[in-house]
Design an enzyme around this catalytic site. Structure first.
Site, PDB file in Angstrom:
ATOM      1  N   LYS A 115       8.132   9.529   0.262  1.00 21.36           N
ATOM      2  CA  LYS A 115       9.479  10.603   0.032  1.00 21.36           C
ATOM      3  C   LYS A 115       9.148  11.998   0.360  1.00 21.36           C
ATOM      4  CE  LYS A 115      11.217   7.889  -3.764  1.00 21.36           C
ATOM      5  NZ  LYS A 115      11.810   8.039  -5.034  1.00 21.36           N
ATOM      6  N   LYS A 197      12.294  -2.557   3.838  1.00 14.83           N
ATOM      7  CA  LYS A 197      12.914  -2.887   2.732  1.00 14.83           C
ATOM      8  C   LYS A 197      14.194  -2.576   2.353  1.00 14.83           C
ATOM      9  CE  LYS A 197      11.865   0.097  -0.853  1.00 14.83           C
ATOM     10  NZ  LYS A 197      11.600   0.606  -2.000  1.00 14.83           N
ATOM     11  N   LYS A 200      18.186   1.788  -1.531  1.00 22.86           N
ATOM     12  CA  LYS A 200      19.665   2.119  -1.987  1.00 22.86           C
ATOM     13  C   LYS A 200      19.974   3.190  -1.090  1.00 22.86           C
ATOM     14  CE  LYS A 200      17.595   2.103  -6.467  1.00 22.86           C
ATOM     15  NZ  LYS A 200      17.224   2.704  -7.679  1.00 22.86           N
TER      16      LYS A 200
HETATM   17  P1  TYM Z   1      13.669   1.702  -8.319  1.00 25.76           P
HETATM   18  O1  TYM Z   1      14.840   2.140  -9.086  1.00 25.76           O
HETATM   19  O2  TYM Z   1      13.085   2.248  -6.732  1.00 25.76           O
HETATM   20  O3  TYM Z   1      13.908   0.048  -8.141  1.00 25.76           O
HETATM   21  C1  TYM Z   1      14.142  -0.790  -9.115  1.00 25.76           C
HETATM   22  C2  TYM Z   1      13.386  -2.009  -9.239  1.00 25.76           C
HETATM   23  O4  TYM Z   1      13.920  -2.740  -7.891  1.00 25.76           O
HETATM   24  C3  TYM Z   1      12.891  -3.208  -7.034  1.00 25.76           C
HETATM   25  N1  TYM Z   1      13.034  -3.273  -5.740  1.00 25.76           N
HETATM   26  C4  TYM Z   1      13.073  -4.264  -5.000  1.00 25.76           C
HETATM   27  N2  TYM Z   1      12.711  -5.755  -4.843  1.00 25.76           N
HETATM   28  C5  TYM Z   1      12.806  -6.392  -4.064  1.00 25.76           C
HETATM   29  N3  TYM Z   1      13.128  -6.043  -2.991  1.00 25.76           N
HETATM   30  C6  TYM Z   1      13.720  -4.801  -2.589  1.00 25.76           C
HETATM   31  N4  TYM Z   1      14.127  -4.375  -1.207  1.00 25.76           N
HETATM   32  C7  TYM Z   1      13.613  -3.844  -3.745  1.00 25.76           C
HETATM   33  N5  TYM Z   1      13.709  -2.669  -3.701  1.00 25.76           N
HETATM   34  C8  TYM Z   1      13.602  -2.244  -4.836  1.00 25.76           C
HETATM   35  C9  TYM Z   1      11.661  -2.136  -7.355  1.00 25.76           C
HETATM   36  O5  TYM Z   1      10.463  -2.800  -7.046  1.00 25.76           O
HETATM   37  C10 TYM Z   1      12.045  -2.171  -8.885  1.00 25.76           C
HETATM   38  O6  TYM Z   1      11.266  -3.109  -9.767  1.00 25.76           O
HETATM   39  N6  TYM Z   1       9.619   3.543 -10.194  1.00 25.76           N
HETATM   40  C11 TYM Z   1      10.555   2.467 -10.102  1.00 25.76           C
HETATM   41  C12 TYM Z   1      11.291   2.540 -11.619  1.00 25.76           C
HETATM   42  C13 TYM Z   1      10.381   2.811 -12.969  1.00 25.76           C
HETATM   43  C14 TYM Z   1       9.572   1.633 -13.365  1.00 25.76           C
HETATM   44  C15 TYM Z   1       8.933   2.327 -14.335  1.00 25.76           C
HETATM   45  C16 TYM Z   1       9.255   0.476 -13.111  1.00 25.76           C
HETATM   46  C17 TYM Z   1      10.397   3.903 -13.520  1.00 25.76           C
HETATM   47  N7  TYM Z   1       9.404   3.635 -14.528  1.00 25.76           N
HETATM   48  C18 TYM Z   1       8.000   1.627 -15.348  1.00 25.76           C
HETATM   49  C19 TYM Z   1       8.472  -0.292 -13.900  1.00 25.76           C
HETATM   50  C20 TYM Z   1       7.805   0.221 -15.101  1.00 25.76           C
HETATM   51  C21 TYM Z   1      11.505   2.663  -9.262  1.00 25.76           C
HETATM   52  O7  TYM Z   1      11.491   3.455  -8.634  1.00 25.76           O
HETATM   53  O8  TYM Z   1      12.331   1.565  -9.052  1.00 25.76           O
END
Ligand code: TYM
Length: 333
Positions: A115, A197, A200
């Site tokens: 990032k 990967k 979004k």
């Molecule tokens: P975020 O918003 O980037 O993504 C949300 C969830 O989607 C999963 N993910 C994927 N899984 C499989 N293939 C992909 N291409 C893919 N892209 C995203 C991510 O692994 C995630 O599970 N930091 C976290 C949000 C968060 C969080 C937490 C998660 C904040 N606090 C506490 C667990 C526990 C995040 O950025 O997710």
């Protein structure tokens, strides 16, 4: 005697539209886990502001994500569904945990490095501190299980390290969480570039399938998905990353195993396979989108879910925070 249900925690950031990667790696799995655990699912808007957000869009994406959670099958009566900024204990515990986390550890985080490269004009403290806030999220709820995609593994490891460090410095205070990863779906890749990967915020939106894409868009995108020159629908992540990724997606959306999918397309061309993947995904997304749209029209209902979620989340979070404050020597009134 009935066994105590374990606590489970996860969250998604309300940034842009979710992709089917988020759905497969996270939300879809939560739906399956919600009966077996005491679940807390958050909308991580405090994490979202570590990169610049347009305020009106952030508000809209927050409501859309809440409606999407429910439309995907998360039951707000069974689970605690809430907005991170509604529970001040997250910011409070984050501040405490900052003092038990080293700058060097944070600078080594892959997501921070990615990032900062992408947002070189805005390498702010929040971006560096992101994993500590995430540790606070998880640890506040005495979480034992965290279902996430593979890309969050490093963050989960650091949350465990911080928990163990704090527990050792004082006395057992936090549960030490374990990750739960979906077999085969923990990393869904970009369909135009399977080395990356699915994201979004991909540069080329045709490589990601968004939860909001309509049927024609989904089918058109899958038609253009990158494959290989072999013309055999077979799972081999190393040598056939494009086809293997499509097989993982197809398996989740059709409810078939990878082996069943391979058998279904034996002797058929990639054209047929890609069309079937597109149709399976569109068939699943269409009713979710309709339900989400319906929920979004009922702001009173959504506000009610957020209010009840905030109250229930605060109750658990404040208990942990009080324990922490006591251990570190803060006087409580
Ligand atoms: P975020 O918003 O980037 O993504 C949300 C969830 O989607 C999963 N993910 C994927 N899984 C499989 N293939 C992909 N291409 C893919 N892209 C995203 C991510 O692994 C995630 O599970 N930091 C976290 C949000 C968060 C969080 C937490 C998660 C904040 N606090 C506490 C667990 C526990 C995040 O950025 O997710």
């Amino acid at each position: 005697m009935e066994e105590r249900k374990k606590n489970l925690y996860s969250a998604v950031q309300p940034t842009n539209n979710l992709t089917i990667g988020n759905y497969i790696g996270a939300v879809q799995n939560w739906v399956e886990l919600q009966d077996g655990y005491n679940c807390f699912f958050a909308i991580a808007n405090m994490h979202a502001i570590t990169v610049r957000q347009n305020p009106a869009e952030l508000r809209q994406h927050t409501l859309e994500l809440l409606a999407l959670y429910i439309a995907c099958g998360i039951n707000p009566e069974k689970c605690v569904l809430y907005l991170q900024s509604h529970v001040p204990a997250h910011a409070e515990l984050c501040w405490v945990l900052n003092n038990y986390t080293y700058v060097g550890e944070m600078e080594r985080m892959t997501q921070y490095k990615d990032k900062s490269a992408k947002h070189a004009d805005n390498i702010n403290m929040g971006l560096l501190d992101y994993p500590v806030l995430m540790a606070a999220d998880i640890l506040l709820y005495q979480t034992e299980a965290v279902p996430v995609g593979r890309d969050q593994r490093q963050h989960l490891e650091i949350a465990r390290d911080i928990a163990i460090r704090f527990n050792n410095a004082y006395s057992p205070t936090f549960a030490v969480p374990e990750g739960i990863y979906v077999k085969g779906g923990a990393k869904i890749c970009d369909i135009l570039n399977p080395a990356k990967k699915m994201s979004k915020s991909a540069e080329n939106p045709n490589g990601s399938i968004f939860m909001s894409d309509d049927r024609d868009t989904v089918i058109r995108k899958f038609k253009r998905a990158v494959t290989d020159s072999e013309a055999e629908v077979r799972y081999d992540a190393e040598n056939k990353p494009g086809i293997s990724n499509l097989l993982s997606i197809y398996s989740v959306f059709s409810g078939k195993t990878i082996e069943q999918a391979e058998a279904e397309f034996a002797g058929k061309g990639y054209g047929d396979f890609k069309l079937a993947v597109g149709e399976a995904v569109a068939d699943k997304l269409t009713p979710i989108q309709a339900e989400q749209a319906k929920l979004l029209k009922d702001r009173d209902y959504l506000n009610g879910v957020l209010k009840s979620g905030a109250e229930r989340a605060s109750y658990t979070a404040n208990k942990t925070l009080a324990k922490v404050y006591k251990k570190i020597g803060f006087i409580q009134l």
